[in-house]
Design a protein around this motif. Structure first.
Motif, PDB file in Angstrom:
ATOM      1  N   VAL A 179      -6.007  15.034  -3.017  1.00  0.00           N
ATOM      2  CA  VAL A 179      -7.368  14.547  -3.246  1.00  0.00           C
ATOM      3  C   VAL A 179      -7.422  13.019  -3.190  1.00  0.00           C
ATOM      4  CG1 VAL A 179      -9.272  14.432  -4.886  1.00  0.00           C
ATOM      5  CG2 VAL A 179      -8.049  16.566  -4.553  1.00  0.00           C
ATOM      6  N   ILE A 180      -6.376  12.360  -3.705  1.00  0.00           N
ATOM      7  CA  ILE A 180      -6.374  10.894  -3.634  1.00  0.00           C
ATOM      8  C   ILE A 180      -6.405  10.443  -2.177  1.00  0.00           C
ATOM      9  CG2 ILE A 180      -4.913   8.854  -3.987  1.00  0.00           C
ATOM     10  CD1 ILE A 180      -4.150   9.939  -6.666  1.00  0.00           C
ATOM     11  N   VAL A 181      -5.601  11.079  -1.344  1.00  0.00           N
ATOM     12  CA  VAL A 181      -5.618  10.719   0.086  1.00  0.00           C
ATOM     13  C   VAL A 181      -7.023  10.904   0.648  1.00  0.00           C
ATOM     14  CG1 VAL A 181      -4.876  11.500   2.368  1.00  0.00           C
ATOM     15  CG2 VAL A 181      -3.195  11.118   0.586  1.00  0.00           C
ATOM     16  N   LEU A 219       4.846  11.873   7.428  1.00  0.00           N
ATOM     17  CA  LEU A 219       3.519  12.006   6.823  1.00  0.00           C
ATOM     18  C   LEU A 219       3.056  10.671   6.245  1.00  0.00           C
ATOM     19  CD1 LEU A 219       3.814  15.503   5.154  1.00  0.00           C
ATOM     20  CD2 LEU A 219       2.338  14.839   7.048  1.00  0.00           C
ATOM     21  N   ASN A 220       3.955   9.990   5.545  1.00  0.00           N
ATOM     22  CA  ASN A 220       3.596   8.655   5.034  1.00  0.00           C
ATOM     23  C   ASN A 220       3.138   7.760   6.173  1.00  0.00           C
ATOM     24  OD1 ASN A 220       4.152   9.029   2.320  1.00  0.00           O
ATOM     25  ND2 ASN A 220       6.306   8.449   2.520  1.00  0.00           N
ATOM     26  N   GLY A 221       3.934   7.756   7.244  1.00  0.00           N
ATOM     27  CA  GLY A 221       3.637   6.885   8.373  1.00  0.00           C
ATOM     28  C   GLY A 221       2.308   7.219   9.008  1.00  0.00           C
ATOM     29  N   LEU A 222       2.046   8.507   9.203  1.00  0.00           N
ATOM     30  CA  LEU A 222       0.779   8.901   9.813  1.00  0.00           C
ATOM     31  C   LEU A 222      -0.385   8.485   8.919  1.00  0.00           C
ATOM     32  CD1 LEU A 222       1.696  12.443  11.190  1.00  0.00           C
ATOM     33  CD2 LEU A 222       1.364  10.335  12.490  1.00  0.00           C
ATOM     34  N   ASN A 223      -0.232   8.704   7.626  1.00  0.00           N
ATOM     35  CA  ASN A 223      -1.315   8.339   6.702  1.00  0.00           C
ATOM     36  C   ASN A 223      -1.567   6.828   6.716  1.00  0.00           C
ATOM     37  OD1 ASN A 223      -1.893  10.897   5.889  1.00  0.00           O
ATOM     38  ND2 ASN A 223      -0.599  10.836   4.063  1.00  0.00           N
ATOM     39  N   VAL A 224      -0.485   6.070   6.781  1.00  0.00           N
ATOM     40  CA  VAL A 224      -0.652   4.614   6.780  1.00  0.00           C
ATOM     41  C   VAL A 224      -1.210   4.134   8.120  1.00  0.00           C
ATOM     42  CG1 VAL A 224       0.604   2.423   6.737  1.00  0.00           C
ATOM     43  CG2 VAL A 224       1.100   4.173   5.032  1.00  0.00           C
ATOM     44  N   SER A 225      -0.652   4.659   9.205  1.00  0.00           N
ATOM     45  CA  SER A 225      -1.023   4.158  10.525  1.00  0.00           C
ATOM     46  C   SER A 225      -2.375   4.673  10.978  1.00  0.00           C
ATOM     47  CB  SER A 225       0.011   4.588  11.563  1.00  0.00           C
ATOM     48  OG  SER A 225       1.070   3.695  11.581  1.00  0.00           O
ATOM     49  N   ILE A 278      -1.287   3.746  -1.699  1.00  0.00           N
ATOM     50  CA  ILE A 278      -1.990   5.011  -1.902  1.00  0.00           C
ATOM     51  C   ILE A 278      -1.287   6.157  -1.182  1.00  0.00           C
ATOM     52  CG2 ILE A 278      -4.120   6.251  -1.360  1.00  0.00           C
ATOM     53  CD1 ILE A 278      -4.520   4.380  -3.595  1.00  0.00           C
ATOM     54  N   ALA A 279      -0.959   5.920   0.080  1.00  0.00           N
ATOM     55  CA  ALA A 279      -0.341   6.986   0.872  1.00  0.00           C
ATOM     56  C   ALA A 279       0.935   7.477   0.200  1.00  0.00           C
ATOM     57  CB  ALA A 279      -0.041   6.487   2.281  1.00  0.00           C
ATOM     58  N   THR A 280       1.761   6.529  -0.252  1.00  0.00           N
ATOM     59  CA  THR A 280       3.043   6.943  -0.804  1.00  0.00           C
ATOM     60  C   THR A 280       2.915   7.398  -2.257  1.00  0.00           C
ATOM     61  OG1 THR A 280       3.630   4.670  -1.382  1.00  0.00           O
ATOM     62  CG2 THR A 280       4.328   5.464   0.772  1.00  0.00           C
ATOM     63  N   LEU A 281       1.896   6.903  -2.963  1.00  0.00           N
ATOM     64  CA  LEU A 281       1.625   7.425  -4.312  1.00  0.00           C
ATOM     65  C   LEU A 281       1.248   8.898  -4.215  1.00  0.00           C
ATOM     66  CD1 LEU A 281       0.983   6.531  -7.413  1.00  0.00           C
ATOM     67  CD2 LEU A 281      -1.374   6.749  -6.660  1.00  0.00           C
ATOM     68  N   ALA A 282       0.380   9.208  -3.265  1.00  0.00           N
ATOM     69  CA  ALA A 282      -0.031  10.596  -3.074  1.00  0.00           C
ATOM     70  C   ALA A 282       1.187  11.446  -2.718  1.00  0.00           C
ATOM     71  CB  ALA A 282      -1.083  10.681  -1.979  1.00  0.00           C
ATOM     72  N   MET A 283       2.017  10.914  -1.826  1.00  0.00           N
ATOM     73  CA  MET A 283       3.211  11.659  -1.420  1.00  0.00           C
ATOM     74  C   MET A 283       4.146  11.848  -2.609  1.00  0.00           C
ATOM     75  SD  MET A 283       4.905  13.269   0.750  1.00  0.00           S
ATOM     76  CE  MET A 283       4.133  12.980   2.336  1.00  0.00           C
ATOM     77  N   MET A 284       4.230  10.839  -3.462  1.00  0.00           N
ATOM     78  CA  MET A 284       5.062  10.941  -4.649  1.00  0.00           C
ATOM     79  C   MET A 284       4.632  12.142  -5.493  1.00  0.00           C
ATOM     80  SD  MET A 284       5.164   8.003  -7.596  1.00  0.00           S
ATOM     81  CE  MET A 284       4.374   8.409  -9.135  1.00  0.00           C
TER      82      MET A 284
END
Ligand SMILES: Nc1ncnc2c1ncn2[C@@H]1O[C@H](COP(=O)(O)OP(=O)(O)OP(=O)(O)O)[C@@H](O)[C@H]1O
Ligand SMILES: Nc1ncnc2c1ncn2[C@@H]1O[C@H](COP(=O)(O)OP(=O)(O)OP(=O)(O)O)[C@@H](O)[C@H]1O
Ligand SMILES: [Mg+2]
Ligand SMILES: [Mg+2]
Lengths: 332, 302, 511, 332
Positions: D316-318, A123-129, A137-143
């Motif tokens: 929501v952040i994403v 999910l992190n990768g998809l959000n970043v890529s 942001i992507a990993t903060l949200a995942m956190m």
């Protein structure tokens, strides 16, 4: 002909070997900070060099260290992974669900925990890529999502593995007598990570992307896809950390995890990996993680008041990294 | 400062050495426990060190602290377990090395501790609920908790909720929010609750930070006097709020006594004396009327 | 034309960017076995055009064919697979990876999922041997000079089994010897099944290497001319749309240069890496040329003077020794340096033209501590006019400018700063013939106004055209200082290849 | 002459204005995410749009927001500041020492708090510039040192300002009726930060350094010195945050602060500032901080269970950042 010879002078044919030697020397010297710290505490406290205590340090390094291994890959690309801490928690909770709640076989549960880690990475990768979100942001949200889900899934209560035979041995057992498995797992994971980073496409492209993402793409590397792969690899380490953590505590603690990401990233950066990407070494990460754990342990062993411990750790980190910078000199 | 500033020699010296591993460090409650421990150390002539993780979720950090404490080869250990299950192997280790363990604050689910010095958090929070019910009578109330996952955090909500459910049918707990015991965040949380429930009659804050946050929220929304606030623990801000009538009252444990009794029990254990399985460090309800009483004032910390 | 389809062709191709119509209905065909030169002024659309073939960009309209088969590469990898290989104008290298890793990125030889770096390095070594390129495959690219990086790009492009080789200003950073190497490589490459598109601003090279020349102007197709039958003058006329005097004779050397004050005096400048005892004087109003082969150390002299690298030796400004610890000190003493590496040391690529032009002069553009952006805007607009920088507006991000126009922006930054001593390192790198001439004029007039200028250039004609005196370097040493009047290309080359010699040749009366 | 004309062709005279307009439009649209979030909560809960509640959101934004302002400068250079959280705490503790313990006049105490912030920034800046430490390491170390020192100096006890007349009014008073001073201070600080970032050498060099540090240095900017200045400016905002925090709590809480740095950095990044440096807007940071506070508040008002709140905030952040990326399209 003459051209070749003349210009060859500029490149200096001796360089390659010299460079090779120097790099090896560097890796040896990278221990220096750690060795000095070790030496200091050995003199300062009679309890420090006890094998029991060294084992304690290694154990304390294991979980953060495994997380840091994964984070190294993401940082190599020039990204950052804030989700390793709570992601690890979610993995231990899910391992708990698989093993303690659903009663699945041990192997399945452990693989399940790793799979959850891979999923987080995916999910992190998809959000970043593909959504082009900044990794922060992507990993903060995942956190946050992982933290929330850990609580939701566990019902905000720890899941205990007391009834899962042998699960605690995963971390506490000693395949090699005297060395807890958690530490063994950490070292094996580090060896694997080192090979993956330096010898596989995943690692090579991680460094390449971190060095110059655009150029890597222009060179025909499918940067988006590989980024996803890299985040999944990082996620696998998160998953492994989660399983080891669960085994070490013989329980999945849903409230844990926040703050571990900073420690993991700190270990990576202290190890000399640049947050700008392109440069990363696993050995450095391992040493970075050991430095952090040794410092904390040593100051405690010396019974330094807790409030001063923080101050001391801060100052020693500055000194250790500065020494490292001086040592590497202009190459850095 | 710290009681155990003797450095590495402590354990090797002639004074007995007691290592305390608590659940926290920077909170006033734990500082008060530490103070009690230091008092006892001075009185009984032993070395004491006191450590705890930053938050009450950090089970692994605490285990590492316990490990290090064991490595220092103390004569006794005082331990306030964040998760007793997780610490079983180390309890066993301590036992095999003949180091007596005194549990404090909450019990350790194990045979190893020779005694437990604790407050019954369930009973204490039920006491808070009893006063809330008396003061409010009927209507809506809410809780601002300090920690969703730790045993203490959960029990302080559970004991309260349980009492209300069983004994005060006219009172409804409409919301429970957690804000990590951070005063500012607790204030923000309490304000949001007040906003969503304008007819709220009371709020209960489960520790010092939460309670002060609630008071702050009540002040900032101009609802002082219209709302019953009940807190937990003490600290200057809380005692001031009670004196000023912003807070109806609070439950306090006796952290100083807890620390003191823990060290005292440890010394007794070192000397091979028999100990009661449970030493109750007690809790008290205090409000404007009794805040200056000698026995209450003695257990409150600034 | 012949009936058999061209090797590579494009018809009716258009491409626009926000605010810019970069290509407007252009066409081109590359025949088998030929070198086709593509020329045009800065911003004419050459790189954009080539990027369409290489799959980096996609055309808005038009078709492209390879061997008569329509093609539309969606990305660089597809273009590579089709047999199209590109040397980009802007380097696309990963500085942290080694030379070999860069060349074979995306094509790593593996066994059981593990990369064989030894094989990789051997292949690179074989490739370098074949091409006669003196590079160490294991060196990190970040350790290479611009010329070295260019060689890596060339080697990388040739490492593919390509039918079409596109070279976008491959020689901009090279000295003549490397150019000779490159031309040999190109001639070896061309066969009846292959072809080369060669983009360059250097007319003599175009003349030497190409069979035909396609000219673009303002994003439009102008003409395709057979090289052998066309005079350079005509090509240039087609490019700029007017006649231009190219073979200008060197300006008469300012006769009194030697008598004027010494503005900058360098004595015994040495660095750990390369420089050995470099000494020279720069007089007021003088243009001093620096010539030498790749890696001779000219750039390093400049960097040492401005304090970008650590060095020993004495630098005197106006007769007084100064301590220059960093470029800021240098600028404070009136010494500015335009780097040969505009991407790394020249530009804020993600900022606009105004901010780039203002960067060196910011403190002078403040009032009461506040930056006056109106000043910056005005100055930038002036510079855009004066240097004919082709940009939709002064608020365009510099990354989006063509290579030559980026170079002009860097030059503009230093013109605005108005230093007494200006060191320009490859100042016309990637700049078109017409603009080059204007820049020469500009430098000469700056000197006439009493500024002193050091020109480092790998193009000997440029040095001969501009410099009053020429310092020649070899292996980090000054091997001679020539007065322009006495200097011939042959003399300079002789000095530039004086390896191991330890005596100085000095002509003229300047020392 | 002809040259000039020829170039004019490519220039297209209409462009500059259109470009200008688009930028303005962008800034307006930057609110979009915030507006959507606001709109949603207004519909979801009748209590949300109350002025009292909006005031609450603004108050909740103030302290983190001020920290985020400072962090924006450091991030603009491509650095990161992990010390804003506990640094802020140290500043409130020192303000407490000045006012409550030493009994200095209010103004002196407040200025003292700011000065401590500047000092923290100075040390960060020196470590980054002259010891060449990665900003992550330098500020991580400072984060620990500040945390430790706060505890040491305060004796791990809160310092109360009950006896310092008027200190609590600094945050709670209402110079503009209805608007707490803390919020006013935040807005004024944001306005100043915006001017400093876009109109002074400090801000311009911060952006230049973030854009290309080497090129900035070669252009004759004393990058090392200016970096120190930039960190000092960031430190001043940390100091201000500390003073406002102390005033709001009417006490200095030495245990607080950890975790605030992530919130502040998140606000900056959500606001569209790139962690790579070179691009930063203060307006973005303000909006980012508001988004964070609004989300938390809205979910609480809706009485969403705590564990789900985290999940919702993450998602929501994403969405918000992705919408922003879509909006900016290719320009980004
Ligand atoms: N990504 C981009 N965005 C906006 N405009 C662009 C972009 N790339 C190129 N341009 C514009 O397109 C035009 C053609 O640029 P191109 O790079 O093709 O010129 P060129 O002929 O290669 O010039 P040079 O000789 O200076 O390299 C220029 O006006 C340039 O500013
Ligand atoms: N950043 C760098 N790191 C390591 N080595 C470098 C670096 N830049 C240049 N060099 C090396 O230093 C030597 C001197 O290069 P320098 O750039 O001074 O020569 P030059 O005369 O300007 O020639 P050219 O610019 O054409 O290469 C070369 O061997 C080059 O490879
Ligand atoms: Mg071009
Ligand atoms: Mg050079």
């Amino acid at each position: 002909m003459t051209t070749t010879k003349r210009t060859a002078k500029g490149t200096n044919p001796k360089r390659p070997t010299r460079f090779g030697n120097r790099q090896q020397l560097q890796q040896l010297l990278a221990f220096a900070g750690l060795v000095v710290i070790f030496g200091f505490f050995s003199l300062a406290s009679p309890y420090f060099l006890d094998w029991a205590n060294v084992k304690g340090i290694l154990l304390a390094t294991a979980v953060t260290g495994i997380m840091a291994l994964g984070a190294t890959f993401v940082i190599a690309t020039g990204g950052i992974d804030l989700s390793v801490g709570t992601g690890m928690t979610l993995c231990s909770v899910m391992t708990g669900v698989f093993l303690a709640n659903l009663g699945l076989p041990l192997v399945v549960g452990v693989l399940g925990g790793l799979a959850v880690g891979a999923l987080i990475g995916l999910l992190n990768g998809l959000n970043v890529s593909y959504l082009r979100l900044p990794p922060f942001i992507a990993t903060l949200a995942m956190m946050m999502v992982a933290q929330g889900l850990s609580l939701v899934i566990s019902g905000t209560k720890p899941i205990y593995f007391s009834d899962v035979a042998g699960f605690d041995q995963l971390a506490a057992g000693e395949l090699i007598p005297g060395l807890p498995n958690a530490v063994l797992i950490f070292f094996v994971a580090a060896a694997i990570a080192a090979v993956v980073l330096s010898k596989t496409l995943t690692g090579r492209y991680a460094l390449s992307i971190g060095s110059n993402e655009e150029a890597t793409a222009i060179s025909g590397v499918d940067v988006r896809r590989w980024k996803v792969v890299i985040y999944v690899v990082a996620g696998l380490f998160t998953g492994l950390a989660g399983v080891v953590m669960a085994s070490r505590l013989n329980s999945a603690q849903p409230g844990l995890g926040l703050g571990y990401e900073l420690e993991a990233i700190a270990a990576v950066v202290i190890g000399g990996t640049s947050l700008r990407g392109g440069k990363a070494t696993i050995l450095g990460t391992v040493i970075g993680a050991l430095i952090m754990a040794t410092l904390t342990n040593g100051l405690r062993i010396m019974s330094i008041p807790q409030e001063w411990q923080k101050v001391a750790v801060g100052i020693v980190i500055v000194l250790a990294v500065y020494a490292d910078i001086l040592r590497r000199g202009k190459d850095a | 400062g710290s009681g155990g500033s003797g450095g590495g020699e402590t354990g090797a010296g002639d004074k007995p050495y007691v290592a305390l591993v608590s659940k926290g460090f920077q909170h006033q409650f734990w500082q008060a426990v530490k103070q009690g421990a230091d008092d006892a150390a001075a009185e009984l002539d032993v070395e004491v060190t006191f450590e705890g993780p930053e938050t009450e979720t950090e089970v692994e950090k605490q285990l590492t602290m316990l490990q290090t404490a064991l490595d220092k080869n103390p004569d006794a250990i005082g331990y306030a377990a964040l998760d007793s299950e997780a610490s079983i192997p180390m309890m066993t280790d301590a036992e095999s090395r003949g180091i007596p363990v005194i549990a404090f604050d909450s019990g350790v689910d194990s045979e190893v501790p020779v005694t437990t010095v604790s407050t019954d958090n369930l009973a204490a929070s039920a006491e808070a609920a009893k006063h809330m019910a008396e003061l409010v009578g009927s209507g809506k109330i809410a809780i601002v908790g300090h920690d969703q996952t730790s045993q203490t955090g959960q029990q302080r909500v559970e004991g309260f909720t349980q009492y209300i459910l069983e004994n005060a049918p006219d009172i409804e707990i409409v919301d429970t929010q957690y804000a990590a015991g951070d005063q500012l965040k607790s204030a923000d949380a309490a304000k949001a609750i007040l906003q969503a429930h304008p007819d709220l009659k009371g709020i209960y804050g489960t520790n010092e930070g939460s309670a002060i946050g609630v008071v702050k929220a009540v002040q900032e929304t101009g609802k002082s006097g219209k709302l019953t606030v009940i807190g937990f623990d003490s600290g200057k801000a809380q005692t001031d709020a009670i004196r000023d009538g912003l807070m109806a009252g609070a439950i306090t444990q006796d952290p100083i006594k807890m620390g003191y009794e823990t060290v005292k029990a440890a010394v007794a254990a070192i000397n091979g004396e028999e100990l009661e399985p449970v030493i109750d460090s007690g809790f008290y309800w205090y409000d404007k009327t009794n805040i200056d009483d000698e026995d209450i004032a003695a257990v409150l910390y600034e | 034309m012949s009936e058999s389809p061209a090797l590579l062709s494009a018809t009716g191709v258009s491409k626009s960017f926000p605010g810019v119509l970069a290509l407007d209905d252009v066409h081109l065909d590359l025949r088998h076995g030929e070198v086709l030169a593509l020329v045009g002024e800065n911003g004419a659309g050459k790189s954009t055009f080539m990027n369409l073939f290489s799959g980096v960009l996609q055309p808005d309209a038009g078709t492209m064919e390879l061997e008569g088969v329509p093609m539309s590469p969606a990305g660089p990898r597809q273009a590579n697979e089709l047999g199209i290989s590109v040397i980009h104008q802007e380097f696309h290298l990963m500085p942290d990876l080694t030379v070999a890793q860069n060349i074979f990125i995306g094509r790593e030889p593996r066994r059981a999922a593990l990369i064989r770096d030894d094989v990789l390095e051997r292949r690179a070594a074989v490739l370098f041997d074949r091409l006669g390129i003196p590079l160490d495959p294991r060196q990190p690219v970040s350790h290479l000079s611009v010329a070295g990086q260019q060689m890596v790009e060339i080697a990388k492009a040739l490492s593919f089994d390509a039918r079409v080789l596109i070279m976008d200003e491959p020689t901009a950073a090279l000295t003549e010897t490397e150019v000779a190497t490159l031309f040999r490589i190109v001639r070896d490459f061309v066969s009846p099944r292959t072809g080369v598109i060669y983009v360059s601003h250097r007319m003599d090279e175009v003349k030497e290497i190409s069979d035909r020349i396609t000219v673009l102007r303002d994003g439009r197709y102008v003409d395709t001319l057979p090289t052998a039958q066309t005079a350079t003058r005509e090509v240039i006329a087609a490019m700029v749309g007017r006649q231009l005097e190219t073979d200008v004779r060197p300006e008469p050397v300012a006769p009194d240069a030697a008598e004027r004050d010494v503005v900058l005096s360098v004595r015994g400048l040495s660095t750990r890496k390369l420089l050995k005892d470099v000494s020279f004087d720069l007089h007021r109003g003088e243009i001093l040329g620096f010539a030498g082969l790749m890696g001779a150390g000219r750039t390093e002299v400049a960097r040492a003077i401005i304090g970008a690298d650590r060095s020993t030796g004495v630098v005197e400004v106006n007769g007084r020794p100064v301590s220059v610890r960093n470029p800021a000190d240098a600028v404070r003493h009136g010494i500015g340096y335009l780097s040969e590496d505009r991407k790394r040391y020249g530009l804020l690529l993600d900022q606009d033209v105004v901010r780039n032009v203002m960067l060196s002069s910011l403190p002078g553009m403040t009032r009461a501590g506040f930056v006056r952006d109106t000043d910056g805007h005005r100055v930038a607009t002036e510079m855009v006019d004066r240097l004919a920088i082709r940009t939709p507006s002064v608020t365009q991000t510099t990354k989006n400018l063509s290579g030559g126009n980026q170079q002009k922006v860097v030059l503009a930054k230093w013109l605005v700063r108005d230093c007494d001593v200006l060191i320009v390192d490859e100042p016309t790198r990637g700049i078109d013939v017409g603009a080059k001439d204007e820049i020469y004029g500009l430098l000469t007039s700056l000197a006439a106004q009493g500024k002193s200028i050091i020109v480092i250039s790998s193009e000997l004609p440029e040095v001969l055209r501009l410099a009053d005196r020429i310092v020649v370097m070899c292996e980090g040493r000054v091997t001679g200082t020539l007065a322009n009047a006495d200097a011939t290309q042959h003399d300079i080359m002789e000095l530039a290849t004086r390896f191991g010699a330890d005596h100085l040749i000095t002509t003229g009366d300047a020392e």
